[in-house]
Design a protein around this motif. Structure first.
Motif, mmCIF file in Angstrom:
data_model
loop_
_atom_site.group_PDB
_atom_site.id
_atom_site.type_symbol
_atom_site.label_atom_id
_atom_site.label_comp_id
_atom_site.label_asym_id
_atom_site.label_seq_id
_atom_site.Cartn_x
_atom_site.Cartn_y
_atom_site.Cartn_z
ATOM 1 N N TYR A 8 0.810 -1.215 0.000
ATOM 2 C CA TYR A 8 0.000 0.000 0.000
ATOM 3 C C TYR A 8 0.845 1.269 0.000
ATOM 4 O O TYR A 8 0.331 2.359 -0.188
ATOM 5 C CB TYR A 8 -0.967 -0.010 1.195
ATOM 6 C CG TYR A 8 -1.995 -1.110 1.058
ATOM 7 C CD1 TYR A 8 -3.107 -0.946 0.245
ATOM 8 C CD2 TYR A 8 -1.838 -2.328 1.724
ATOM 9 C CE1 TYR A 8 -4.048 -1.955 0.100
ATOM 10 C CE2 TYR A 8 -2.776 -3.347 1.582
ATOM 11 C CZ TYR A 8 -3.876 -3.153 0.773
ATOM 12 O OH TYR A 8 -4.795 -4.156 0.619
ATOM 13 N N ILE A 192 -3.306 -0.306 -8.697
ATOM 14 C CA ILE A 192 -3.224 -1.612 -8.041
ATOM 15 C C ILE A 192 -2.272 -2.507 -8.835
ATOM 16 O O ILE A 192 -2.452 -2.677 -10.048
ATOM 17 C CB ILE A 192 -4.618 -2.276 -7.968
ATOM 18 C CG1 ILE A 192 -5.622 -1.374 -7.225
ATOM 19 C CG2 ILE A 192 -4.524 -3.656 -7.324
ATOM 20 C CD1 ILE A 192 -5.371 -1.227 -5.748
ATOM 21 N N VAL A 225 -10.860 -3.340 -7.945
ATOM 22 C CA VAL A 225 -10.436 -4.591 -7.340
ATOM 23 C C VAL A 225 -10.945 -4.605 -5.908
ATOM 24 O O VAL A 225 -10.711 -3.658 -5.152
ATOM 25 C CB VAL A 225 -8.900 -4.726 -7.370
ATOM 26 C CG1 VAL A 225 -8.483 -6.049 -6.743
ATOM 27 C CG2 VAL A 225 -8.394 -4.618 -8.806
ATOM 28 N N THR A 226 -11.654 -5.653 -5.547
ATOM 29 C CA THR A 226 -12.233 -5.727 -4.203
ATOM 30 C C THR A 226 -11.266 -6.376 -3.222
ATOM 31 O O THR A 226 -10.329 -7.067 -3.600
ATOM 32 C CB THR A 226 -13.549 -6.550 -4.223
ATOM 33 O OG1 THR A 226 -13.255 -7.880 -4.690
ATOM 34 C CG2 THR A 226 -14.572 -5.929 -5.156
ATOM 35 N N ASP A 227 -11.504 -6.104 -1.948
ATOM 36 C CA ASP A 227 -10.712 -6.657 -0.827
ATOM 37 C C ASP A 227 -9.266 -6.129 -0.829
ATOM 38 O O ASP A 227 -8.402 -6.718 -0.193
ATOM 39 C CB ASP A 227 -10.721 -8.191 -0.819
ATOM 40 C CG ASP A 227 -10.399 -8.760 0.566
ATOM 41 O OD1 ASP A 227 -10.896 -8.189 1.549
ATOM 42 O OD2 ASP A 227 -9.627 -9.736 0.656
ATOM 43 N N VAL A 228 -9.021 -5.070 -1.540
ATOM 44 C CA VAL A 228 -7.687 -4.465 -1.595
ATOM 45 C C VAL A 228 -7.853 -2.978 -1.274
ATOM 46 O O VAL A 228 -8.810 -2.368 -1.746
ATOM 47 C CB VAL A 228 -7.058 -4.655 -2.998
ATOM 48 C CG1 VAL A 228 -5.876 -3.712 -3.193
ATOM 49 C CG2 VAL A 228 -6.632 -6.101 -3.176
#
Lengths: 228, 228
Positions: A8, A192, A225-228
């Motif tokens: 991140y 991402i 993008v999910t869960d990120v």
């Protein structure tokens, strides 16, 4: 463990200058506009320096964007975004290999065909446009990114935030982190990490699916993008 | 205009029975669990009826899920999800072509390879797993969907909502609408039309990128389509 960096964390990309080759097209102008609005110095590149200058002037006088021939634009910037049509991709990069030496090259070209059934992905001998760039530019660092960013949204002055993720692919961690940070300069956008360059084909080709979504839903679709 | 349907309209999928071939694997069990939790009658299929019954029993006694051999599972249901490993995909479908005649077949198989650099997309002679299914099953309607759904999230009882979109691809509008509705039975999930079956390769292959995301971010990534 060689890598202890958080995925991140992002470097500071505020000082990067950015050339956009093929920057007079919709995709190129959209990226140039949004990056210049974010404060990065941007040079639109085109075969015709004059057309590039006209396109830059039309984007606005109050943002740091100018125009130049492709080679001059490339030489004068830290990062070079390749936003040319697929048809001229290989030829242009071959001709600019010297100018692009040492540069961070960001390929956002989608090799697509269209017929009466709509868009479809073209086969590319090297595997993908990004891998073709890598093969033609041995002295550059090549990253693939910005494939799914709607030019319509980027060029719409009413759109303050471009709400989508940019998948950034490449084999050099510093290079992909830099491009992720550059993408994140655009309000609403996240950069991402999306895998190695050898997995660029499907990201380029997915643009055909996004066009199909746009047609069905009358939308300007992108990807999160999910869960990120 | 032949098509006046809103792309947001969905048929009622609550009464559909669903077989999951290869349903003893993580992906298959996850889909079986979530669809049965939603109230659909689900039959897990496996080469071994006994293993299928064991897997079904382990998913819970209070949901409508049972187990059977692959052929029996296929014959007894309206919709048949193919969740087998890529290695056995062609052989299984060839052997079940008669049992799958007239069925809506949903292929969610991702042809991937793995080496020391991680996952990568395999080339498929027919173009994609879904197109291979279409070639082998001339009497079935074939749709591609559920490629990017995290088995970990689906099997985690603490996860109440699976927050992602399922891209649904196919050339038959009724078939893709039905599968979109089936996907939307799972809380948090939307079924989004994602193009024709000839554009399935990149959706299958994108799973390699999602695995790369998962490794980098220690996540269970999925995809949301924006502006839809």
């Amino acid at each position: 463990m060689a890598e202890q960096r958080s995925p991140y964390d992002l470097p500071d990309a505020s000082g990067l200058s950015v050339a956009v080759l093929g920057g007079t097209g919709d995709q190129g102008r959209g990226l140039a506009l949004r990056l210049a609005m974010a404060g990065n110095r941007v040079v639109i590149g085109s075969r015709s320096a004059e057309r590039a200058q006209t396109a830059a002037a039309e984007l606005g006088a109050d943002i740091p964007v100018s125009g130049a021939g492709n080679a001059e634009a490339a030489r004068g910037c830290d990062v070079v975004i390749v936003a040319v049509p697929w048809e001229g991709h290989g030829e242009l990069l071959r001709s600019l290999a010297g100018d692009l030496a040492g540069k961070l090259v960001v390929d956002c070209v989608n090799p697509l065909g269209f017929d009466k059934k709509g868009p479809y992905a073209l086969q590319v001998e090297e595997g993908s446009a990004a891998q073709q760039a890598e093969a033609l530019l041995p002295d550059s660092r090549v990253v693939a990114a910005f494939h799914h960013v709607s030019a319509v949204l980027m060029l719409d002055p009413a759109v303050e935030r471009v709400e989508l993720d940019v998948l950034v692919l490449g084999d050099d961690r510093d290079a992909t982190d830099t491009v992720r940070a550059l993408a994140a300069r655009i309000p609403g956008v996240r950069g991402i990490y999306g895998g190695r360059l050898r997995n660029a084909h499907q990201v380029e080709a997915l643009t055909a699916n996004i066009i199909a979504v746009n047609r069905r839903y009358k939308a300007h679709a992108g990807v999160r993008v999910t869960d990120v």
